[in-house]
Design a protein around this motif. Structure first.
Motif, PDB file in Angstrom:
ATOM      1  N   GLN A  12       0.852  -1.187   0.000  1.00 23.18           N
ATOM      2  CA  GLN A  12       0.000   0.000   0.000  1.00 23.18           C
ATOM      3  C   GLN A  12       0.888   1.237   0.000  1.00 23.18           C
ATOM      4  O   GLN A  12       1.830   1.328   0.779  1.00 23.18           O
ATOM      5  N   PRO A  13       0.605   2.221  -0.870  1.00 25.78           N
ATOM      6  CA  PRO A  13       1.411   3.443  -0.879  1.00 25.78           C
ATOM      7  C   PRO A  13       1.247   4.225   0.425  1.00 25.78           C
ATOM      8  O   PRO A  13       0.164   4.239   1.001  1.00 25.78           O
ATOM      9  N   ASP A  14       2.319   4.837   0.876  1.00 24.01           N
ATOM     10  CA  ASP A  14       2.268   5.671   2.081  1.00 24.01           C
ATOM     11  C   ASP A  14       1.518   6.966   1.794  1.00 24.01           C
ATOM     12  O   ASP A  14       1.571   7.508   0.688  1.00 24.01           O
ATOM     13  N   ASP A  15       0.837   7.465   2.817  1.00 23.25           N
ATOM     14  CA  ASP A  15       0.205   8.783   2.778  1.00 23.25           C
ATOM     15  C   ASP A  15      -0.660   9.030   1.542  1.00 23.25           C
ATOM     16  O   ASP A  15      -0.664  10.120   0.985  1.00 23.25           O
ATOM     17  N   THR A  16      -1.359   8.003   1.104  1.00 22.39           N
ATOM     18  CA  THR A  16      -2.270   8.152  -0.024  1.00 22.39           C
ATOM     19  C   THR A  16      -3.692   8.009   0.501  1.00 22.39           C
ATOM     20  O   THR A  16      -3.993   7.039   1.199  1.00 22.39           O
ATOM     21  N   PRO A  17      -4.552   8.956   0.206  1.00 19.16           N
ATOM     22  CA  PRO A  17      -5.936   8.828   0.696  1.00 19.16           C
ATOM     23  C   PRO A  17      -6.605   7.613   0.068  1.00 19.16           C
ATOM     24  O   PRO A  17      -6.247   7.198  -1.035  1.00 19.16           O
ATOM     25  N   PRO A  18      -7.584   7.051   0.760  1.00 17.85           N
ATOM     26  CA  PRO A  18      -8.298   5.906   0.193  1.00 17.85           C
ATOM     27  C   PRO A  18      -8.992   6.298  -1.108  1.00 17.85           C
ATOM     28  O   PRO A  18      -9.398   7.448  -1.274  1.00 17.85           O
ATOM     29  N   PRO A  19      -9.115   5.357  -2.031  1.00 18.18           N
ATOM     30  CA  PRO A  19      -9.796   5.682  -3.287  1.00 18.18           C
ATOM     31  C   PRO A  19     -11.272   5.981  -3.044  1.00 18.18           C
ATOM     32  O   PRO A  19     -11.855   5.550  -2.054  1.00 18.18           O
ATOM     33  N   GLY A  38      -5.724  -6.995   8.072  1.00 21.16           N
ATOM     34  CA  GLY A  38      -5.229  -5.682   7.692  1.00 21.16           C
ATOM     35  C   GLY A  38      -4.325  -5.180   8.814  1.00 21.16           C
ATOM     36  O   GLY A  38      -4.412  -5.660   9.944  1.00 21.16           O
ATOM     37  N   LEU A  39      -3.457  -4.267   8.494  1.00 21.89           N
ATOM     38  CA  LEU A  39      -2.515  -3.732   9.484  1.00 21.89           C
ATOM     39  C   LEU A  39      -2.726  -2.235   9.668  1.00 21.89           C
ATOM     40  O   LEU A  39      -3.141  -1.537   8.736  1.00 21.89           O
ATOM     41  N   HIS A  40      -2.431  -1.745  10.859  1.00 27.19           N
ATOM     42  CA  HIS A  40      -2.454  -0.305  11.102  1.00 27.19           C
ATOM     43  C   HIS A  40      -1.291   0.343  10.358  1.00 27.19           C
ATOM     44  O   HIS A  40      -0.402  -0.339   9.845  1.00 27.19           O
ATOM     45  N   ALA A  41      -1.267   1.658  10.318  1.00 26.86           N
ATOM     46  CA  ALA A  41      -0.234   2.412   9.605  1.00 26.86           C
ATOM     47  C   ALA A  41       1.164   2.072  10.119  1.00 26.86           C
ATOM     48  O   ALA A  41       1.327   1.692  11.289  1.00 26.86           O
ATOM     49  N   PRO A  42       2.186   2.205   9.272  1.00 25.30           N
ATOM     50  CA  PRO A  42       3.560   1.908   9.692  1.00 25.30           C
ATOM     51  C   PRO A  42       4.008   2.735  10.899  1.00 25.30           C
ATOM     52  O   PRO A  42       4.856   2.288  11.669  1.00 25.30           O
ATOM     53  N   SER A  43       3.428   3.903  11.093  1.00 23.04           N
ATOM     54  CA  SER A  43       3.815   4.744  12.231  1.00 23.04           C
ATOM     55  C   SER A  43       3.481   4.079  13.569  1.00 23.04           C
ATOM     56  O   SER A  43       3.995   4.482  14.607  1.00 23.04           O
ATOM     57  N   THR A  44       2.625   3.061  13.553  1.00 27.34           N
ATOM     58  CA  THR A  44       2.269   2.355  14.788  1.00 27.34           C
ATOM     59  C   THR A  44       3.233   1.212  15.095  1.00 27.34           C
ATOM     60  O   THR A  44       3.123   0.578  16.145  1.00 27.34           O
ATOM     61  N   ALA A  45       4.166   0.948  14.186  1.00 32.51           N
ATOM     62  CA  ALA A  45       5.094  -0.177  14.353  1.00 32.51           C
ATOM     63  C   ALA A  45       6.170   0.136  15.393  1.00 32.51           C
ATOM     64  O   ALA A  45       6.556   1.292  15.594  1.00 32.51           O
ATOM     65  N   GLU A  95      12.892   2.597   5.419  1.00 28.93           N
ATOM     66  CA  GLU A  95      12.300   3.784   4.809  1.00 28.93           C
ATOM     67  C   GLU A  95      11.813   3.396   3.423  1.00 28.93           C
ATOM     68  O   GLU A  95      12.562   2.823   2.640  1.00 28.93           O
ATOM     69  N   SER A  96      10.577   3.690   3.123  1.00 29.11           N
ATOM     70  CA  SER A  96       9.994   3.269   1.856  1.00 29.11           C
ATOM     71  C   SER A  96       8.839   4.188   1.502  1.00 29.11           C
ATOM     72  O   SER A  96       8.360   4.945   2.336  1.00 29.11           O
ATOM     73  N   LYS A  97       8.387   4.117   0.265  1.00 29.27           N
ATOM     74  CA  LYS A  97       7.227   4.885  -0.173  1.00 29.27           C
ATOM     75  C   LYS A  97       5.964   4.053  -0.108  1.00 29.27           C
ATOM     76  O   LYS A  97       4.897   4.523  -0.476  1.00 29.27           O
ATOM     77  N   GLU A  98       6.108   2.800   0.324  1.00 29.69           N
ATOM     78  CA  GLU A  98       4.948   1.946   0.490  1.00 29.69           C
ATOM     79  C   GLU A  98       5.195   1.017   1.671  1.00 29.69           C
ATOM     80  O   GLU A  98       6.310   0.918   2.167  1.00 29.69           O
ATOM     81  N   HIS A  99       4.146   0.378   2.126  1.00 32.71           N
ATOM     82  CA  HIS A  99       4.247  -0.503   3.285  1.00 32.71           C
ATOM     83  C   HIS A  99       3.296  -1.680   3.104  1.00 32.71           C
ATOM     84  O   HIS A  99       2.450  -1.663   2.206  1.00 32.71           O
ATOM     85  N   ILE A 100       3.439  -2.681   3.936  1.00 33.16           N
ATOM     86  CA  ILE A 100       2.511  -3.803   3.928  1.00 33.16           C
ATOM     87  C   ILE A 100       1.243  -3.338   4.635  1.00 33.16           C
ATOM     88  O   ILE A 100       1.257  -3.027   5.812  1.00 33.16           O
ATOM     89  N   GLY A 101       0.158  -3.270   3.896  1.00 28.22           N
ATOM     90  CA  GLY A 101      -1.106  -2.791   4.456  1.00 28.22           C
ATOM     91  C   GLY A 101      -1.969  -3.913   5.002  1.00 28.22           C
ATOM     92  O   GLY A 101      -2.875  -3.683   5.785  1.00 28.22           O
TER      93      GLY A 101
END
Length: 113
Positions: free
Chosen positions: A10-17, A45-52, A71-77
């Protein structure tokens, strides 16, 4: 049967479609199909990477770091674990999931114990 991890990138900081409700409806339908086929093991599903919190062993100490390790532009959502006869079958489920979510899906065999 072998187990496979289907990881949702899942892309970081992208609003839901705008059509998130439709996507989730289609994902629930796909999950029902996976269950009906006897391939379902587990999904979440996982919470945002900031909760890791990352724990990194350094000698006798363990370093505790907030947030993702990489550091990445996407994460495991989220992820799904399935059972499949072989990689081809697992890839078929992964392709269907990628089509529903319109996000990249990584398919990886789970190591045998």
């Amino acid at each position: 049967m072998k187990q496979y991890l289907l990881s949702i990138y899942q892309p970081d900081d992208t609003p839901p479609p705008d059509n998130l409700d439709e996507i989730m409806r289609d994902l629930y339908a796909l999950n029902d199909e996976i269950r009906a086929a006897g391939a379902w093991v587990f999904a979440a599903g996982l919470h945002a990477p900031s909760t890791a919190t990352v724990l990194h062993a350094k000698g006798d100490d363990v370093l505790v770091t907030d947030g993702p390790y990489v550091e990445s532009k996407e994460h495991i959502g989220g992820f799904t674990v399935i059972q499949a006869a072989d990689l081809d079958e697992a890839l078929d489920w992964g392709k269907r999931m990628a089509a529903v979510l319109t996000l990249p899906i990584e398919v990886r065999p789970v190591a045998d114990h």
